[in-house]
Design an enzyme around this catalytic site. Structure first.
Site, PDB file in Angstrom:
ATOM      1  N   GLY A  90      36.826  69.910  20.065  1.00  0.00           N
ATOM      2  CA  GLY A  90      36.243  68.614  19.712  1.00  0.00           C
ATOM      3  C   GLY A  90      37.230  67.531  20.068  1.00  0.00           C
ATOM      4  N   SER A 122      40.146  74.667  22.983  1.00  0.00           N
ATOM      5  CA  SER A 122      40.193  73.245  23.341  1.00  0.00           C
ATOM      6  C   SER A 122      41.140  72.476  22.425  1.00  0.00           C
ATOM      7  CB  SER A 122      38.772  72.671  23.325  1.00  0.00           C
ATOM      8  OG  SER A 122      38.742  71.367  23.840  1.00  0.00           O
ATOM      9  N   ALA A 123      40.628  71.596  21.560  1.00  0.00           N
ATOM     10  CA  ALA A 123      41.496  70.845  20.646  1.00  0.00           C
ATOM     11  C   ALA A 123      42.304  71.779  19.760  1.00  0.00           C
ATOM     12  CB  ALA A 123      40.659  69.901  19.786  1.00  0.00           C
ATOM     13  N   HIS A 159      40.694  72.485  29.687  1.00  0.00           N
ATOM     14  CA  HIS A 159      39.630  71.988  30.577  1.00  0.00           C
ATOM     15  C   HIS A 159      40.228  71.377  31.841  1.00  0.00           C
ATOM     16  CE1 HIS A 159      37.126  72.376  26.976  1.00  0.00           C
ATOM     17  NE2 HIS A 159      37.899  71.506  26.348  1.00  0.00           N
ATOM     18  N   GLU A 194      38.750  76.330  32.785  1.00  0.00           N
ATOM     19  CA  GLU A 194      37.699  76.886  31.941  1.00  0.00           C
ATOM     20  C   GLU A 194      37.627  78.404  32.082  1.00  0.00           C
ATOM     21  OE1 GLU A 194      37.529  74.583  30.116  1.00  0.00           O
ATOM     22  OE2 GLU A 194      35.521  73.719  30.159  1.00  0.00           O
TER      23      GLU A 194
END
Length: 235
Positions: A90, A122-123, A159, A194
Protein backbone atom coordinates in the site's frame (compact mmCIF):
# COMPACT_ATOMS: atom_id res chain seq x y z
CA UNK A 1 17.91 -15.60 13.88
CA UNK A 2 16.16 -13.60 11.17
CA UNK A 3 13.68 -15.45 8.93
CA UNK A 4 12.21 -12.99 6.44
CA UNK A 5 10.67 -12.90 2.98
CA UNK A 6 10.65 -9.50 1.30
CA UNK A 7 8.55 -9.63 -1.87
CA UNK A 8 8.16 -6.93 -4.49
CA UNK A 9 4.41 -7.43 -4.75
CA UNK A 10 1.46 -9.41 -3.42
CA UNK A 11 -0.04 -10.06 -6.84
CA UNK A 12 1.43 -10.61 -10.28
CA UNK A 13 -0.50 -10.33 -13.53
CA UNK A 14 -2.94 -13.19 -14.00
CA UNK A 15 -2.74 -14.60 -10.46
CA UNK A 16 -4.64 -14.21 -7.20
CA UNK A 17 -3.49 -12.54 -4.00
CA UNK A 18 -0.13 -14.06 -2.96
CA UNK A 19 -0.78 -16.99 -5.31
CA UNK A 20 2.62 -16.88 -6.99
CA UNK A 21 4.24 -17.10 -3.54
CA UNK A 22 2.14 -19.99 -2.21
CA UNK A 23 4.78 -22.71 -2.80
CA UNK A 24 7.36 -20.61 -0.97
CA UNK A 25 4.98 -19.64 1.83
CA UNK A 26 3.84 -23.22 2.43
CA UNK A 27 7.42 -24.10 3.29
CA UNK A 28 8.23 -20.85 5.09
CA UNK A 29 5.16 -20.99 7.34
CA UNK A 30 5.07 -24.80 7.59
CA UNK A 31 4.83 -24.95 11.38
CA UNK A 32 2.83 -21.71 11.77
CA UNK A 33 -0.93 -21.65 12.28
CA UNK A 34 -1.73 -18.01 13.05
CA UNK A 35 -0.20 -14.97 11.37
CA UNK A 36 -0.47 -11.42 12.67
CA UNK A 37 -1.37 -9.10 9.79
CA UNK A 38 -0.39 -5.43 9.72
CA UNK A 39 -2.85 -3.71 7.33
CA UNK A 40 -1.70 -0.16 8.00
CA UNK A 41 -0.54 0.59 4.43
CA UNK A 42 -4.19 0.54 3.27
CA UNK A 43 -3.85 0.30 -0.54
CA UNK A 44 -6.32 2.64 -2.18
CA UNK A 45 -7.37 3.84 1.25
CA UNK A 46 -9.34 0.68 2.08
CA UNK A 47 -10.18 -0.05 5.70
CA UNK A 48 -8.08 -2.24 7.96
CA UNK A 49 -10.94 -4.75 8.13
CA UNK A 50 -11.32 -4.92 4.35
CA UNK A 51 -7.60 -5.39 3.86
CA UNK A 52 -7.48 -8.13 6.49
CA UNK A 53 -10.26 -9.98 4.64
CA UNK A 54 -8.16 -9.92 1.47
CA UNK A 55 -5.15 -11.27 3.31
CA UNK A 56 -7.24 -13.98 4.99
CA UNK A 57 -8.56 -15.19 1.63
CA UNK A 58 -5.03 -15.38 0.28
CA UNK A 59 -3.67 -17.31 3.24
CA UNK A 60 -6.69 -19.60 3.65
CA UNK A 61 -5.58 -21.39 0.50
CA UNK A 62 -2.51 -22.64 2.36
CA UNK A 63 -4.37 -23.29 5.60
CA UNK A 64 -3.28 -20.28 7.64
CA UNK A 65 -5.30 -17.97 9.88
CA UNK A 66 -4.88 -14.20 9.72
CA UNK A 67 -5.66 -11.70 12.49
CA UNK A 68 -5.39 -7.96 11.95
CA UNK A 69 -3.22 -6.11 14.46
CA UNK A 70 -5.84 -3.34 14.56
CA UNK A 71 -8.19 -5.69 16.44
CA UNK A 72 -5.88 -5.84 19.48
CA UNK A 73 -6.15 -3.39 22.36
CA UNK A 74 -2.37 -3.61 22.80
CA UNK A 75 -0.61 -3.91 19.42
CA UNK A 76 2.85 -4.05 21.04
CA UNK A 77 1.84 -7.19 22.97
CA UNK A 78 0.34 -8.60 19.79
CA UNK A 79 3.72 -8.29 18.08
CA UNK A 80 5.56 -9.79 21.03
CA UNK A 81 3.23 -12.80 21.09
CA UNK A 82 2.93 -13.33 17.33
CA UNK A 83 3.80 -16.68 15.77
CA UNK A 84 4.57 -14.83 12.55
CA UNK A 85 3.96 -11.39 11.03
CA UNK A 86 2.79 -10.28 7.58
CA UNK A 87 2.83 -6.63 6.51
CA UNK A 88 0.98 -5.94 3.29
CA UNK A 89 1.59 -3.37 0.60
CA UNK A 90 0.00 0.00 0.00
CA UNK A 91 1.34 3.41 0.89
CA UNK A 92 4.66 3.26 2.75
CA UNK A 93 4.21 6.75 4.25
CA UNK A 94 0.87 5.73 5.76
CA UNK A 95 2.37 2.46 7.01
CA UNK A 96 5.42 4.00 8.65
CA UNK A 97 3.35 6.81 10.14
CA UNK A 98 0.97 4.34 11.81
CA UNK A 99 3.81 2.09 13.01
CA UNK A 100 5.39 5.11 14.70
CA UNK A 101 2.07 6.28 16.10
CA UNK A 102 1.59 2.87 17.75
CA UNK A 103 5.26 2.67 18.81
CA UNK A 104 5.76 -0.56 16.89
CA UNK A 105 9.07 -0.04 15.07
CA UNK A 106 11.25 -1.29 17.93
CA UNK A 107 8.96 -4.19 18.97
CA UNK A 108 8.82 -5.47 15.37
CA UNK A 109 12.58 -5.10 14.98
CA UNK A 110 13.16 -7.00 18.23
CA UNK A 111 10.73 -9.75 17.21
CA UNK A 112 12.41 -10.24 13.85
CA UNK A 113 15.91 -10.32 15.33
CA UNK A 114 14.62 -12.94 17.78
CA UNK A 115 13.39 -15.21 14.98
CA UNK A 116 9.70 -14.35 14.47
CA UNK A 117 8.99 -15.17 10.83
CA UNK A 118 8.09 -12.16 8.71
CA UNK A 119 6.59 -11.69 5.27
CA UNK A 120 6.48 -8.29 3.64
CA UNK A 121 5.07 -7.32 0.26
CA UNK A 122 5.70 -3.96 -1.41
CA UNK A 123 5.44 -1.38 1.41
CA UNK A 124 5.84 -4.22 3.90
CA UNK A 125 9.16 -5.01 2.23
CA UNK A 126 10.19 -1.35 2.00
CA UNK A 127 10.21 -1.12 5.78
CA UNK A 128 12.78 -3.92 6.03
CA UNK A 129 15.44 -1.64 4.55
CA UNK A 130 17.48 1.01 6.33
CA UNK A 131 15.02 3.75 5.37
CA UNK A 132 11.82 4.13 3.35
CA UNK A 133 13.35 6.85 1.15
CA UNK A 134 13.34 4.76 -2.04
CA UNK A 135 9.61 4.02 -2.03
CA UNK A 136 7.56 4.91 -5.11
CA UNK A 137 4.63 6.15 -3.01
CA UNK A 138 3.22 9.65 -2.67
CA UNK A 139 3.93 11.38 0.67
CA UNK A 140 0.29 11.76 1.64
CA UNK A 141 1.15 11.80 5.35
CA UNK A 142 4.35 12.80 7.13
CA UNK A 143 5.84 10.16 9.46
CA UNK A 144 8.12 11.40 12.24
CA UNK A 145 11.06 9.49 10.77
CA UNK A 146 11.96 7.78 7.50
CA UNK A 147 14.11 5.23 9.32
CA UNK A 148 12.71 1.72 9.21
CA UNK A 149 13.52 -1.77 10.50
CA UNK A 150 17.02 -2.18 9.10
CA UNK A 151 16.74 -5.93 8.57
CA UNK A 152 19.06 -5.64 5.57
CA UNK A 153 21.99 -3.21 5.08
CA UNK A 154 20.43 -1.50 2.05
CA UNK A 155 17.22 0.05 0.76
CA UNK A 156 14.62 -1.48 -1.51
CA UNK A 157 12.71 -0.29 -4.54
CA UNK A 158 9.85 -2.77 -5.00
CA UNK A 159 7.97 -2.83 -8.33
CA UNK A 160 11.19 -1.79 -10.06
CA UNK A 161 10.52 -0.86 -13.70
CA UNK A 162 12.97 -0.77 -16.60
CA UNK A 163 12.81 1.96 -19.25
CA UNK A 164 10.70 0.85 -22.23
CA UNK A 165 12.51 1.31 -25.57
CA UNK A 166 10.64 3.79 -27.76
CA UNK A 167 8.36 4.94 -24.93
CA UNK A 168 7.47 8.63 -25.28
CA UNK A 169 7.10 9.14 -21.51
CA UNK A 170 9.38 12.05 -20.56
CA UNK A 171 9.33 11.66 -16.76
CA UNK A 172 12.13 10.25 -14.65
CA UNK A 173 12.87 6.54 -14.78
CA UNK A 174 13.29 4.53 -11.58
CA UNK A 175 17.01 4.40 -12.31
CA UNK A 176 17.16 8.19 -12.54
CA UNK A 177 15.35 8.60 -9.23
CA UNK A 178 17.64 6.14 -7.46
CA UNK A 179 20.66 7.99 -8.85
CA UNK A 180 19.16 11.18 -7.39
CA UNK A 181 18.84 9.38 -4.05
CA UNK A 182 22.57 8.59 -4.20
CA UNK A 183 23.42 12.26 -4.49
CA UNK A 184 22.45 12.56 -0.82
CA UNK A 185 22.66 9.00 0.55
CA UNK A 186 25.25 6.24 0.35
CA UNK A 187 23.42 2.97 1.12
CA UNK A 188 22.86 0.55 -1.77
CA UNK A 189 19.42 0.11 -3.31
CA UNK A 190 18.02 -3.15 -4.70
CA UNK A 191 15.42 -2.82 -7.44
CA UNK A 192 13.02 -5.77 -7.09
CA UNK A 193 11.01 -6.57 -10.19
CA UNK A 194 7.48 -7.98 -10.02
CA UNK A 195 7.43 -11.61 -8.94
CA UNK A 196 10.83 -11.41 -7.23
CA UNK A 197 11.62 -11.62 -3.55
CA UNK A 198 14.50 -11.73 -1.10
CA UNK A 199 14.79 -14.57 1.38
CA UNK A 200 16.71 -13.73 4.55
CA UNK A 201 17.86 -16.47 6.89
CA UNK A 202 19.99 -15.05 9.67
CA UNK A 203 22.61 -13.00 7.77
CA UNK A 204 22.17 -14.82 4.44
CA UNK A 205 20.23 -12.84 1.80
CA UNK A 206 19.21 -14.60 -1.43
CA UNK A 207 17.33 -13.33 -4.49
CA UNK A 208 14.47 -15.60 -5.54
CA UNK A 209 11.91 -15.62 -8.33
CA UNK A 210 12.33 -15.86 -12.09
CA UNK A 211 13.79 -12.40 -12.77
CA UNK A 212 17.06 -10.65 -12.13
CA UNK A 213 17.28 -7.70 -9.75
CA UNK A 214 19.04 -4.39 -10.41
CA UNK A 215 21.54 -3.23 -7.83
CA UNK A 216 22.56 0.39 -7.32
CA UNK A 217 25.66 1.23 -5.30
CA UNK A 218 26.66 4.81 -4.72
CA UNK A 219 29.34 5.91 -7.20
CA UNK A 220 29.13 2.70 -9.25
CA UNK A 221 27.44 1.65 -12.48
CA UNK A 222 24.16 -0.21 -11.76
CA UNK A 223 24.31 -3.94 -12.41
CA UNK A 224 22.08 -7.03 -12.60
CA UNK A 225 22.18 -10.05 -10.30
CA UNK A 226 20.75 -13.42 -11.22
CA UNK A 227 18.06 -15.22 -9.27
CA UNK A 228 19.66 -17.46 -6.67
CA UNK A 229 22.44 -14.93 -6.09
CA UNK A 230 23.59 -13.91 -2.63
CA UNK A 231 23.50 -10.28 -1.52
CA UNK A 232 25.55 -10.92 1.62
CA UNK A 233 28.35 -8.60 0.52
CA UNK A 234 26.08 -5.68 -0.27
CA UNK A 235 26.74 -2.94 2.31
Amino acid sequence: MKQIIMASTSTIHGSGYLEYLHPELEVFFKNITNILFIPYARPGGISHDAYTEIAQKGFSKIGKNITGIHTYNNPIEAVKNAEAIFTGGGNTFVLVNQLNKNQLIEPIRDALFNGTKYLGTSAGSNICGLTMNTTNDMPIVYPPSFKTLGMVPFNLNPHYLDPIPGDKHMGETRETRIKEFHQFNTQPVVGLREGSWLHIENENITLKGELTARVFECGKTPYEIETGSSLNNLK
